[in-house]
Structure formats: structure tokens, C-alpha cells
Design a protein around this motif. Structure first.
Motif, mmCIF file in Angstrom:
data_model
loop_
_atom_site.group_PDB
_atom_site.id
_atom_site.type_symbol
_atom_site.label_atom_id
_atom_site.label_comp_id
_atom_site.label_asym_id
_atom_site.label_seq_id
_atom_site.Cartn_x
_atom_site.Cartn_y
_atom_site.Cartn_z
ATOM 1 N N GLY A 184 0.815 -1.209 0.000
ATOM 2 C CA GLY A 184 0.000 0.000 0.000
ATOM 3 C C GLY A 184 0.851 1.261 0.000
ATOM 4 N N THR A 185 1.896 1.291 0.821
ATOM 5 C CA THR A 185 2.776 2.462 0.862
ATOM 6 C C THR A 185 3.519 2.624 -0.446
ATOM 7 N N ASN A 187 2.614 1.666 -3.516
ATOM 8 C CA ASN A 187 1.735 2.146 -4.585
ATOM 9 C C ASN A 187 1.173 3.535 -4.300
ATOM 10 N N ALA A 188 0.989 3.864 -3.016
ATOM 11 C CA ALA A 188 0.501 5.198 -2.670
ATOM 12 C C ALA A 188 1.534 6.263 -3.038
ATOM 13 N N LEU A 191 1.411 6.771 -6.752
ATOM 14 C CA LEU A 191 0.287 7.616 -7.163
ATOM 15 C C LEU A 191 0.548 9.090 -6.862
ATOM 16 N N THR A 192 1.247 9.359 -5.766
ATOM 17 C CA THR A 192 1.511 10.738 -5.365
ATOM 18 C C THR A 192 2.527 11.410 -6.277
ATOM 19 N N PHE A 295 0.081 10.492 1.593
ATOM 20 C CA PHE A 295 0.062 9.327 0.716
ATOM 21 C C PHE A 295 -1.272 8.586 0.833
ATOM 22 N N VAL A 296 -1.778 8.491 2.062
ATOM 23 C CA VAL A 296 -3.062 7.826 2.288
ATOM 24 C C VAL A 296 -4.185 8.568 1.566
ATOM 25 N N GLU A 298 -3.981 10.496 -1.056
ATOM 26 C CA GLU A 298 -3.846 10.333 -2.504
ATOM 27 C C GLU A 298 -4.374 8.971 -2.953
ATOM 28 N N ALA A 299 -4.008 7.924 -2.216
ATOM 29 C CA ALA A 299 -4.476 6.581 -2.582
ATOM 30 C C ALA A 299 -5.980 6.450 -2.404
ATOM 31 N N PRO A 322 -5.317 11.053 -9.073
ATOM 32 C CA PRO A 322 -5.240 11.307 -7.644
ATOM 33 C C PRO A 322 -5.584 12.756 -7.261
#
Length: 359
Positions: A184-185, A187-188, A191-192, A295-296, A298-299, A322
Motif C-alpha cells: 500500500g505504501t 503504490n501510494a 500515485l503521489t 500518501f493515504v 492520494e491513494a 489522484p
């Protein structure tokens, strides 16, 4: 390497005793990684320009991003080299946590490198499929889980911020949990990484937070005083986090608007995974949600956008996901979006550190 070469000589040359201190080595790991990226990135940028290996821009992205096409990418290669060199120079190479963190960084970096290579070779924004990346990431997380909880014998207990003694044991459920944390971190952060300088500063904030948390977790007196899980040997991860922070500083010099280079998936996937792995090793996984709040967000914006689009038959919750693209299309200039997101990330980092006393 320097620790093993020079510290044993401190009995004959007293000043070499400084190599005993993690804080000293973490500081110089930061400086070393930063200087490496600062000095060698121009050569990498020039090489990528000569080879005409530039960023591929998504067709569905904002119109203002069209002029970014062709900007050299894969700058994460230099960052990974800087972190690796810095850790090898300043780290205690007998520490297993250091090797696991470095292994996570480089293995996720190899995945990102393959993705970037496919995008550039095909000339379109078509790299590895999402399911292919998730599968490889899953295998890497399983290997990390085996090393930590079967090899090093860590207990699969979960630490909750703001609570002193509430540490439930998850058993086998810890494996999917750390998959969520690390992948998760990773890929987040990926995305950011959509605007010049946007992802790297929040990354440095989180790296700095976890450098301190690693030092506290590995120091028996500080851990007991602050009532956080004591993890013998985890303090050495402060050196690793220092190297991450330094590499980020060096990269920001060239990634600030207008960016001369992008980190690519080789950078974003690996750096995000490294933060997730450190959070697992120092037993502060949930605190990553606070420290990495940007980051959270954005995801989550991507997941909410996709879910809302499917449920409503084509309607959008945000102008674009995002989240940073939503504010761009709302009229914010790129620099304003970036700096304001930096401010949010610093606040999140401070909130995460405050939990050390708010228990």
C-alpha cells in the motif's frame, strides 16, 4: 564498512569512538547519500537525454502536463545507488534489519525498473499490468514476512498509536496486514508522484519520522520510557532512513519545478516499500497512516473515484484523481498544490511524533 574498519581502532585513536554512535553514522549516511545524488544525477540526466529516454505522459492527464513529456525519468536508479552506497559505508553490516530494509528497497526497485523499461521501450504508458506488479510485490512481502517472523522471531503483534498496552496478536493474519502496509505504501507513493517535487518531500518527512522511531525502538531505555515496543537492533535502521532522507534531498535539487528528472517507478515503488518495511520492523505500522497521511489521502482519492464512478454509472467524485490533479483542475497552480501538500505532510509528521507522548 567504515564502522567495521575504523571503530575497532578507537582504543588507539580515541576520536574513532564516534563510529559507535548510531546518530553520528545516520547523520553522515544522510550527507553521503545527498552528495552522491547531487553529484551524479547530472550525468544520469545527460545520459537519458542522449538516449531520448523521457517520461511518457498519460493521455487522460491534465493538459498542462503535456510539456513534461520527454523529461528524463528513472532518476530513482541514482537514488537507490546512493542509499546502497551510504548504508554499506556507514551501517553495521552485521545487522539483519539493515539488510532486510536494503533488500526490500532494491527488490521493489528492480520491479519498478522493469515497469519503467517496458514503458520506455514501447513508447507508451504501458508497463507491467497491475495484477503482475501486485503478484510480484506479494511474493516479496512473503519473503520479508518469513525473514522477520520466522527467521528473526518477531511476534506478530500490532501496536496502536495512543495506547500503551493494547497490542493484539494477529497470528497468520499478520501476513496480509504487512502486505497492505508495504504494498500500500509503495503504490501510494507511486500515485503521489505526479507533480514536480510533490512526492519527494512527504517521503523525506516520513523517512525522518521513522529514523527517530527506529532509534527509539532500538534503544532499551528510550523505548521503555516512551512505552514503545523495544526491538533489539532496530536502531541501525536510523542509518538506513538517514540515507533515504539524504537521497531525497539530493533528488529534490533536480526534481523541483520545473523538474529536470523524474524518479520513475524504480524510485517511487522502491522508496515507498522501504518506508513500509521499516514501519513493520520497528513495530509502528499503524503510525504510518498518520505520518504518511498525504500518501493515504492520494491513494484513497483514487479508490473513491473508481468506486463512485462504477456505482453511479460514470459520475466523478473528484475532477480527476489522484487528489493533486483535482486541485490542479480547480485552478490551483502546480507550485501552490505542491507547497500546500508539503505543508500538510509536515503537519502529519509532527502529529505522528506527538503520539510518542500522547499515550
Amino acid at each position: 564498512m567504515l564502522y567495521h574498519l575504523l571503530y575497532p581502532l578507537h582504543e588507539w585513536l580515541g576520536p574513532l569512538n564516534v563510529f559507535r554512535y548510531i546518530t553520528f553514522r545516520a547523520l553522515y549516511a544522510t550527507v553521503t547519500a545527498g552528495l552522491f545524488v547531487f553529484l551524479f544525477m547530472p550525468f544520469f540526466i545527460e545520459y537519458m537525454r542522449r538516449r531520448r529516454l523521457g517520461q511518457v505522459i498519460r493521455e487522460e492527464g491534465p493538459e498542462t502536463h503535456r510539456d513534461k513529456a520527454g523529461t528524463p525519468t528513472m532518476g530513482g536508479v541514482v537514488m537507490l545507488a546512493a542509499v546502497t552506497l551510504s548504508v554499506l559505508l556507514w551501517g553495521n553490516l552485521t545487522n539483519p534489519y539493515l539488510w532486510l530494509a536494503l533488500g526490500t528497497l532494491l527488490s521493489f526497485g528492480a520491479l519498478g525498473l522493469a515497469d519503467d523499461y517496458l514503458k520506455l521501450s514501447r513508447g507508451r504508458n504501458l508497463g507491467l499490468r497491475a495484477r503482475e506488479k501486485l503478484l510480484v510485490q506479494g511474493v516479496l512481502v512473503v519473503l520479508l514476512w518469513l525473514a522477520l517472523f520466522r527467521g528473526l522471531g518477531l511476534e506478530p503483534r500490532l501496536t496502536f498509536p495512543f495506547f500503551k498496552n493494547f497490542r493484539p496478536e494477529l497470528g497468520w493474519f499478520y501476513l496480509p496486514f504487512i502486505y497492505l502496509v508495504v504494498v500500500g505504501t509503495s503504490n501510494a507513493m507511486n500515485l503521489t508522484d505526479g507533480l514536480d517535487g510533490l512526492a519527494i518531500v512527504p517521503f523525506m518527512v516520513v523517512a525522518g519520522v521513522y529514523a527517530l522511531l527506529a532509534y527509539v525502538a532500538g534503544h532499551v531505555k528510550f523505548a521503555h520510557y516512551l512505552q514503545v515496543p523495544y526491538v533489539p537492533g532496530a536502531g541501525e535502521l536510523a542509518v538506513f532512513c538517514g540515507a533515504l532522507l539524504g537521497a531525497g534531498l539530493g533528488f529534490l535539487w533536480y526534481n523541483a519545478h520545473p523538474a529536470e528528472v523524474f524518479m520513475g517507478d524504480v524510485g517511487s515503488l522502491s522508496l515507498g516499500a522501504a518506508l513500509g518495511a521499516v514501519a513493520v520492523m520497528v513495530r509502528q505500522e499503524l503510525l504510518l497512516v498518520v505520518a504518511g497521511g498525504l500518501f493515504v489521502a492520494e491513494a484513497l482519492s483514487v479508490m473513491l473515484q473508481v468506486g463512485y464512478f462504477k456505482l453511479t454509472g460514470g459520475r466523478r467524485l473528484f475532477r480527476m484523481a489522484p487528489l493533486h490533479h483535482h486541485f490542479e483542475l480547480s485552478g490551483w497552480p502546480e507550485n501552490k498544490v505542491v507547497v500546500r501538500f508539503w505543508i500538510v505532510s509536515v503537519v502529519c509528521g509532527l502529529l505522528a511524533l506527538s503520539t510518542l507522548k500522547l499515550r
